[in-house]
Scaffold this motif. Structure first.
Motif, PDB file in Angstrom:
ATOM      1  N   LEU A  83      55.985  11.131  27.019  1.00 15.47           N
ATOM      2  CA  LEU A  83      56.987  12.095  27.454  1.00 15.47           C
ATOM      3  C   LEU A  83      57.183  12.087  28.971  1.00 15.47           C
ATOM      4  O   LEU A  83      58.254  12.438  29.467  1.00 15.47           O
ATOM      5  N   LEU A  84      56.151  11.687  29.705  1.00 18.42           N
ATOM      6  CA  LEU A  84      56.209  11.717  31.169  1.00 18.42           C
ATOM      7  C   LEU A  84      56.544  10.366  31.791  1.00 18.42           C
ATOM      8  O   LEU A  84      56.654  10.259  33.010  1.00 18.42           O
ATOM      9  N   LYS A  85      56.730   9.346  30.956  1.00 19.40           N
ATOM     10  CA  LYS A  85      56.861   7.988  31.484  1.00 19.40           C
ATOM     11  C   LYS A  85      58.116   7.772  32.323  1.00 19.40           C
ATOM     12  O   LYS A  85      58.204   6.797  33.077  1.00 19.40           O
ATOM     13  N   ASP A  86      59.095   8.691  32.239  1.00 22.69           N
ATOM     14  CA  ASP A  86      60.301   8.554  33.057  1.00 22.69           C
ATOM     15  C   ASP A  86      59.983   8.511  34.549  1.00 22.69           C
ATOM     16  O   ASP A  86      60.755   7.951  35.329  1.00 22.69           O
ATOM     17  N   ILE A  87      58.856   9.102  34.947  1.00 21.64           N
ATOM     18  CA  ILE A  87      58.509   9.132  36.369  1.00 21.64           C
ATOM     19  C   ILE A  87      58.365   7.725  36.940  1.00 21.64           C
ATOM     20  O   ILE A  87      58.489   7.517  38.145  1.00 21.64           O
ATOM     21  N   LEU A  88      58.120   6.746  36.092  1.00 21.32           N
ATOM     22  CA  LEU A  88      57.938   5.370  36.553  1.00 21.32           C
ATOM     23  C   LEU A  88      59.265   4.638  36.743  1.00 21.32           C
ATOM     24  O   LEU A  88      59.285   3.525  37.273  1.00 21.32           O
TER      25      LEU A  88
ATOM     26  N   LEU B 166      58.636  16.248  33.601  1.00 24.63           N
ATOM     27  CA  LEU B 166      57.983  17.455  33.102  1.00 24.63           C
ATOM     28  C   LEU B 166      57.704  17.358  31.615  1.00 24.63           C
ATOM     29  O   LEU B 166      58.497  16.800  30.858  1.00 24.63           O
ATOM     30  N   HIS B 167      56.556  17.919  31.233  1.00 20.87           N
ATOM     31  CA  HIS B 167      56.214  18.069  29.816  1.00 20.87           C
ATOM     32  C   HIS B 167      55.840  19.523  29.603  1.00 20.87           C
ATOM     33  O   HIS B 167      54.812  19.997  30.105  1.00 20.87           O
TER      34      HIS B 167
ATOM     35  N   LEU C 219      54.851  15.861  36.956  1.00 22.46           N
ATOM     36  CA  LEU C 219      54.554  14.705  37.800  1.00 22.46           C
ATOM     37  C   LEU C 219      55.642  14.593  38.853  1.00 22.46           C
ATOM     38  O   LEU C 219      56.841  14.633  38.531  1.00 22.46           O
ATOM     39  N   LEU C 220      55.231  14.461  40.113  1.00 19.73           N
ATOM     40  CA  LEU C 220      56.165  14.357  41.230  1.00 19.73           C
ATOM     41  C   LEU C 220      55.860  13.121  42.054  1.00 19.73           C
ATOM     42  O   LEU C 220      54.705  12.881  42.421  1.00 19.73           O
TER      43      LEU C 220
ATOM     44  N   LEU D  18      50.213  15.243  40.215  1.00 14.57           N
ATOM     45  CA  LEU D  18      50.334  15.999  38.972  1.00 14.57           C
ATOM     46  C   LEU D  18      49.990  17.454  39.241  1.00 14.57           C
ATOM     47  O   LEU D  18      48.998  17.755  39.920  1.00 14.57           O
ATOM     48  N   LEU D  19      50.783  18.351  38.687  1.00 14.91           N
ATOM     49  CA  LEU D  19      50.577  19.794  38.836  1.00 14.91           C
ATOM     50  C   LEU D  19      50.611  20.469  37.472  1.00 14.91           C
ATOM     51  O   LEU D  19      51.427  20.114  36.616  1.00 14.91           O
TER      52      LEU D  19
END
Length: 201
Positions: free
Chosen positions: A15-20, A28-29, A149-150, A120-121
């Motif tokens: 779900l968070l892989k878009d950050i790459l 965000l998840h 993830l930022l 990661l927060l």
């Protein structure tokens, strides 16, 4: 039946892989917190220090969690380790810095970009991070429990990504009982912290 932690981590990673992706700066998840995890976070706030920091590989962090966390917080310890593992999977960093902070003030009020590659927060208590893509004309806020993830300005080719500025949500205008946060931050071990720029709160 409790979910397998490995399966949960892989699902979150998906779900968070878009950050790459080159253009993406925030992912965000929206993960809810279980009753046991919420209670462990509240128990931690009763007796724990304002700030706790651990550095090292996952085994080092697990040992520091076990040695320094109060009784009754095992669900929180397990979640922190799972989140740190997720971050390691996504970032490929072997050595990490894990921080757990009790926040009761309007800290970090200026929208900024961090002096890291990837951060990661997750807020266990209180509101999550606020962010803007239009210099504060529109402000969005992560809900409690959301994994965020930022990208920071040290991420490879960060200049080509969408510019996302973020900050800690101001607490002073909220009801007294809501002026507290328990925030988890995970970075690579040698992260230098923040590099504020953008707009003032």
């Amino acid at each position: 039946m409790p979910q397998c932690s490995t399966r949960t981590r892989l699902a979150r990673q998906s779900l968070l892989k878009d950050i790459l992706l080159p253009h993406c700066s925030i992912s965000l998840h929206q993960a809810g917190l279980s009753e046991t995890l919420t209670q462990a976070a509240k128990d931690y706030l009763k007796s724990a220090p304002r700030s706790w920091i651990a550095r090292g590989q996952l085994g080092d962090i697990a040992a520091q969690l076990q040695a320094s966390f109060p009784e009754g917080t095992l669900p929180l310890q397990k979640d922190i380790l799972e989140i740190a593992t997720l971050y390691g999977d996504m970032s490929r960093h072997q050595a990490l810095r894990v921080r757990l902070e009790k926040i009761t003030t309007d800290s970090c009020r200026k929208f900024h970009v961090d002096c890291v590659d990837l951060r990661l927060l997750r807020a266990y208590v209180g509101p999550g991070v606020q962010w803007t893509t239009d210099n504060g004309s529109t402000i969005q806020e992560a809900s409690t429990g959301t994994i965020v993830l930022l990208k920071g300005k040290h991420f490879p080719q960060w200049d080509h990504a969408e510019k996302v500025l973020h900050r800690s949500p101001p607490l002073s205008h909220r009801p007294a009982k809501e002026r507290i946060r328990l925030l988890l931050t995970v970075d690579e071990a040698n992260a230098c912290g923040e590099a504020p720029f953008g707009i003032a709160a």
